[in-house]
Design a protein around this motif. Structure first.
Motif, PDB file in Angstrom:
ATOM      1  N   PRO A 206       0.931  -1.251  -0.129  1.00  0.00           N
ATOM      2  CA  PRO A 206       0.188  -0.008  -0.040  1.00  0.00           C
ATOM      3  C   PRO A 206       0.980   1.274   0.016  1.00  0.00           C
ATOM      4  O   PRO A 206       1.960   1.513   0.852  1.00  0.00           O
ATOM      5  CB  PRO A 206      -0.939   0.044   1.263  1.00  0.00           C
ATOM      6  CG  PRO A 206      -0.496  -1.394   2.085  1.00  0.00           C
ATOM      7  CD  PRO A 206       0.695  -2.045   1.129  1.00  0.00           C
ATOM      8  N   TYR A 207       0.527   2.068  -0.829  1.00  0.00           N
ATOM      9  CA  TYR A 207       1.487   3.349  -0.929  1.00  0.00           C
ATOM     10  C   TYR A 207       0.691   4.568  -0.462  1.00  0.00           C
ATOM     11  O   TYR A 207       1.159   5.446   0.473  1.00  0.00           O
ATOM     12  CB  TYR A 207       1.575   3.565  -2.589  1.00  0.00           C
ATOM     13  CG  TYR A 207       2.581   4.486  -2.795  1.00  0.00           C
ATOM     14  CD1 TYR A 207       3.890   4.369  -2.732  1.00  0.00           C
ATOM     15  CD2 TYR A 207       2.075   5.828  -3.355  1.00  0.00           C
ATOM     16  CE1 TYR A 207       4.988   5.148  -2.994  1.00  0.00           C
ATOM     17  CE2 TYR A 207       3.228   6.775  -3.760  1.00  0.00           C
ATOM     18  CZ  TYR A 207       4.532   6.437  -3.539  1.00  0.00           C
ATOM     19  OH  TYR A 207       5.495   7.575  -3.989  1.00  0.00           O
ATOM     20  N   ILE A 208      -0.604   4.724  -0.898  1.00  0.00           N
ATOM     21  CA  ILE A 208      -1.353   6.129  -0.142  1.00  0.00           C
ATOM     22  C   ILE A 208      -2.858   5.595  -0.465  1.00  0.00           C
ATOM     23  O   ILE A 208      -3.440   4.790  -1.404  1.00  0.00           O
ATOM     24  CB  ILE A 208      -1.114   7.328  -1.026  1.00  0.00           C
ATOM     25  CG1 ILE A 208       0.161   7.826  -1.098  1.00  0.00           C
ATOM     26  CG2 ILE A 208      -1.991   8.559  -0.650  1.00  0.00           C
ATOM     27  CD1 ILE A 208       0.593   9.129  -2.098  1.00  0.00           C
ATOM     28  N   LEU A 209      -3.523   5.957   0.531  1.00  0.00           N
ATOM     29  CA  LEU A 209      -4.988   5.792   0.795  1.00  0.00           C
ATOM     30  C   LEU A 209      -5.540   7.063   0.476  1.00  0.00           C
ATOM     31  O   LEU A 209      -5.382   8.170   0.939  1.00  0.00           O
ATOM     32  CB  LEU A 209      -5.258   5.217   2.105  1.00  0.00           C
ATOM     33  CG  LEU A 209      -6.745   5.270   2.607  1.00  0.00           C
ATOM     34  CD1 LEU A 209      -7.687   4.456   1.532  1.00  0.00           C
ATOM     35  CD2 LEU A 209      -6.849   4.814   3.984  1.00  0.00           C
ATOM     36  N   PHE A 210      -6.345   7.121  -0.755  1.00  0.00           N
ATOM     37  CA  PHE A 210      -7.115   8.621  -0.941  1.00  0.00           C
ATOM     38  C   PHE A 210      -8.540   8.304  -0.632  1.00  0.00           C
ATOM     39  O   PHE A 210      -9.561   7.879  -1.457  1.00  0.00           O
ATOM     40  CB  PHE A 210      -6.820   8.638  -2.459  1.00  0.00           C
ATOM     41  CG  PHE A 210      -5.532   8.954  -2.851  1.00  0.00           C
ATOM     42  CD1 PHE A 210      -4.911  10.256  -2.945  1.00  0.00           C
ATOM     43  CD2 PHE A 210      -4.703   7.847  -3.737  1.00  0.00           C
ATOM     44  CE1 PHE A 210      -3.598  10.450  -3.414  1.00  0.00           C
ATOM     45  CE2 PHE A 210      -3.467   8.038  -3.938  1.00  0.00           C
ATOM     46  CZ  PHE A 210      -2.934   9.318  -3.992  1.00  0.00           C
ATOM     47  N   PRO A 211      -9.135   9.022   0.151  1.00  0.00           N
ATOM     48  CA  PRO A 211     -10.554   9.325   0.403  1.00  0.00           C
ATOM     49  C   PRO A 211     -11.116  10.353  -0.593  1.00  0.00           C
ATOM     50  O   PRO A 211     -10.053  11.507  -0.926  1.00  0.00           O
ATOM     51  CB  PRO A 211     -10.733   9.900   1.670  1.00  0.00           C
ATOM     52  CG  PRO A 211      -9.361  10.421   2.020  1.00  0.00           C
ATOM     53  CD  PRO A 211      -8.260   9.958   1.409  1.00  0.00           C
ATOM     54  N   VAL A 212     -11.853   9.995  -1.608  1.00  0.00           N
ATOM     55  CA  VAL A 212     -12.440  10.910  -2.665  1.00  0.00           C
ATOM     56  C   VAL A 212     -13.885  11.368  -2.554  1.00  0.00           C
ATOM     57  O   VAL A 212     -14.632  10.337  -2.519  1.00  0.00           O
ATOM     58  CB  VAL A 212     -11.995  10.043  -4.060  1.00  0.00           C
ATOM     59  CG1 VAL A 212     -12.552  10.821  -5.262  1.00  0.00           C
ATOM     60  CG2 VAL A 212     -10.741   9.839  -4.182  1.00  0.00           C
ATOM     61  N   GLY A 213     -14.102  12.293  -2.900  1.00  0.00           N
ATOM     62  CA  GLY A 213     -15.464  12.949  -2.591  1.00  0.00           C
ATOM     63  C   GLY A 213     -15.470  14.518  -2.689  1.00  0.00           C
ATOM     64  O   GLY A 213     -14.491  15.076  -3.439  1.00  0.00           O
ATOM     65  N   HIS A 214     -16.726  15.134  -2.605  1.00  0.00           N
ATOM     66  CA  HIS A 214     -16.668  16.492  -2.475  1.00  0.00           C
ATOM     67  C   HIS A 214     -16.394  16.954  -1.251  1.00  0.00           C
ATOM     68  O   HIS A 214     -16.633  16.275  -0.181  1.00  0.00           O
ATOM     69  CB  HIS A 214     -18.218  16.883  -2.991  1.00  0.00           C
ATOM     70  CG  HIS A 214     -18.512  16.766  -4.234  1.00  0.00           C
ATOM     71  ND1 HIS A 214     -17.876  17.750  -5.098  1.00  0.00           N
ATOM     72  CD2 HIS A 214     -19.159  15.856  -5.089  1.00  0.00           C
ATOM     73  CE1 HIS A 214     -18.397  17.402  -6.594  1.00  0.00           C
ATOM     74  NE2 HIS A 214     -19.112  16.205  -6.309  1.00  0.00           N
ATOM     75  N   ALA A 215     -15.806  18.134  -1.023  1.00  0.00           N
ATOM     76  CA  ALA A 215     -15.403  18.632   0.294  1.00  0.00           C
ATOM     77  C   ALA A 215     -16.788  18.995   0.910  1.00  0.00           C
ATOM     78  O   ALA A 215     -17.596  19.211   0.170  1.00  0.00           O
ATOM     79  CB  ALA A 215     -14.723  20.024   0.145  1.00  0.00           C
ATOM     80  N   ALA A 216     -16.858  18.914   2.338  1.00  0.00           N
ATOM     81  CA  ALA A 216     -18.101  19.167   2.955  1.00  0.00           C
ATOM     82  C   ALA A 216     -18.370  20.960   2.775  1.00  0.00           C
ATOM     83  O   ALA A 216     -17.283  21.555   2.687  1.00  0.00           O
ATOM     84  CB  ALA A 216     -18.255  18.875   4.427  1.00  0.00           C
ATOM     85  N   PRO A 217     -19.681  21.148   2.684  1.00  0.00           N
ATOM     86  CA  PRO A 217     -19.886  22.663   2.427  1.00  0.00           C
ATOM     87  C   PRO A 217     -19.252  23.538   3.465  1.00  0.00           C
ATOM     88  O   PRO A 217     -19.073  24.690   3.477  1.00  0.00           O
ATOM     89  CB  PRO A 217     -21.470  22.624   2.424  1.00  0.00           C
ATOM     90  CG  PRO A 217     -22.059  21.187   2.316  1.00  0.00           C
ATOM     91  CD  PRO A 217     -20.786  20.413   2.707  1.00  0.00           C
ATOM     92  N   ASP A 218     -19.072  23.049   4.595  1.00  0.00           N
ATOM     93  CA  ASP A 218     -18.465  23.592   5.921  1.00  0.00           C
ATOM     94  C   ASP A 218     -17.217  23.031   6.203  1.00  0.00           C
ATOM     95  O   ASP A 218     -16.469  23.278   7.326  1.00  0.00           O
ATOM     96  CB  ASP A 218     -19.286  23.469   7.257  1.00  0.00           C
ATOM     97  CG  ASP A 218     -19.743  22.006   7.614  1.00  0.00           C
ATOM     98  OD1 ASP A 218     -19.028  21.154   6.870  1.00  0.00           O
ATOM     99  OD2 ASP A 218     -20.127  21.790   8.735  1.00  0.00           O
ATOM    100  N   ALA A 219     -16.371  22.615   5.248  1.00  0.00           N
ATOM    101  CA  ALA A 219     -15.193  22.036   5.594  1.00  0.00           C
ATOM    102  C   ALA A 219     -14.166  23.446   5.686  1.00  0.00           C
ATOM    103  O   ALA A 219     -14.339  24.436   5.235  1.00  0.00           O
ATOM    104  CB  ALA A 219     -14.368  21.480   4.148  1.00  0.00           C
ATOM    105  N   VAL A 220     -13.181  22.996   6.513  1.00  0.00           N
ATOM    106  CA  VAL A 220     -12.121  23.997   6.925  1.00  0.00           C
ATOM    107  C   VAL A 220     -10.707  23.474   6.747  1.00  0.00           C
ATOM    108  O   VAL A 220     -10.756  22.094   6.622  1.00  0.00           O
ATOM    109  CB  VAL A 220     -12.164  24.486   8.433  1.00  0.00           C
ATOM    110  CG1 VAL A 220     -13.310  25.278   8.825  1.00  0.00           C
ATOM    111  CG2 VAL A 220     -12.174  23.306   9.377  1.00  0.00           C
ATOM    112  N   VAL A 221      -9.655  24.054   6.545  1.00  0.00           N
ATOM    113  CA  VAL A 221      -8.440  23.685   6.244  1.00  0.00           C
ATOM    114  C   VAL A 221      -7.429  24.713   7.013  1.00  0.00           C
ATOM    115  O   VAL A 221      -7.779  25.745   7.121  1.00  0.00           O
ATOM    116  CB  VAL A 221      -8.190  23.599   4.674  1.00  0.00           C
ATOM    117  CG1 VAL A 221      -8.757  22.804   3.948  1.00  0.00           C
ATOM    118  CG2 VAL A 221      -8.134  25.251   4.171  1.00  0.00           C
ATOM    119  N   PRO A 222      -6.226  24.156   7.434  1.00  0.00           N
ATOM    120  CA  PRO A 222      -5.408  24.930   8.209  1.00  0.00           C
ATOM    121  C   PRO A 222      -4.973  26.138   7.112  1.00  0.00           C
ATOM    122  O   PRO A 222      -4.829  25.935   5.948  1.00  0.00           O
ATOM    123  CB  PRO A 222      -4.344  24.143   8.448  1.00  0.00           C
ATOM    124  CG  PRO A 222      -4.509  22.801   7.818  1.00  0.00           C
ATOM    125  CD  PRO A 222      -5.972  22.693   7.365  1.00  0.00           C
TER     126      PRO A 222
END
Ligand code: IYR
Length: 225
Positions: free
Chosen positions: A193-209
């Motif tokens: 296993p190399y990388i696990l990618f969750p794939v989807g649309h960002a949540a409407p209230d998603a935050v990022v640093p």
């Protein structure tokens, strides 16, 4: 001896200087808007989008053109749950069990990550990229692969970029250790296993640093000055 490829003409698009720069700026503006996402919506994403992102990944240059990767797309709730449970179990040992070395713990502290990997069950797709340490012919004979890390890393970069270009989000998640993915996905011993990618649309209230990217001067050296 492998057969030799016939050589065919290749004439990539060429643009005038201004248009070349304009296109570079446009592409940079696109990729500069990409962020790693940890808050996803459960909105469905067509399998076609996963196919297109893997097609883009498959264009990556690779050592001796061996294309040493396998992407596994998981879309059923039961398997996603198994992946979440196994990933969280490992991450609990990291975060709460003190398995992460102090320096590593300090390096990721600003990102605010925890052992809760709820997003692994929320997303419509989990895509696991496996690196093929070596190939296996139909008759069982092994095929040597070259520059596996470099090749798979580039393929994953293209995969991430393709998803972003489609307006989708992902995260380069590497639960540590992640051998459980080999078993859950039923992959052979020739792959890791190399990388696990969750794939989807960002949540409407998603935050990022609110992090900044390194200035160019820190990553590009013109030589000789
Ligand atoms: N794999 C863990 C810890 C982690 C490691 C790195 I390097 C990060 O950039 C972020 C997290 C996790 O997913 O939480």
């Amino acid at each position: 001896m492998e057969h030799e490829y016939p050589f065919i003409p290749y004439r990539p698009e060429r643009y005038g200087e201004e248009e070349t720069i304009r296109r570079g700026e446009e592409f940079y503006a696109l990729v500069n808007r990409r962020r790693s996402v940890r808050f996803f919506s459960d909105e469905p994403v067509p399998y076609r989008c996963v196919e297109l992102a893997v097609r883009a990944a498959n264009t990556a240059p690779s050592g001796a053109h061996k294309q040493p990767w396998t992407f596994v797309a998981i879309g059923d709730a039961g398997t996603k749950r198994r992946v979440r449970e196994a990933a969280e179990e490992e991450e609990r040992r990291n975060y709460e069990g003190g398995r992460l070395p102090q320096e590593w713990r300090e390096a990721i502290a600003p990102l605010g990550t925890t052992s809760d990997k709820g997003y692994l069950e929320v997303v419509p797709w989990l895509v696991v990229c496996f690196a093929q340490k070596y190939g296996v012919r139909p008759d069982g004979r092994k095929v040597k692969h070259y520059y596996v890390n470099e090749s798979v890393g580039i393929a994953c970069g293209l995969f991430v970029t393709a998803l972003h270009a489609m307006g989708l989000s992902t995260l380069t998640h590497t639960p540590n250790p992640m051998a459980f993915l080999t078993e859950i996905c039923g992959r052979p011993a020739s792959e890791r296993p190399y990388i696990l990618f969750p794939v989807g649309h960002a949540a409407p209230d998603a935050v990022v640093p609110d992090l900044a990217r390194k200035p160019l001067e820190d990553t590009l050296v013109r030589f000789p000055g």
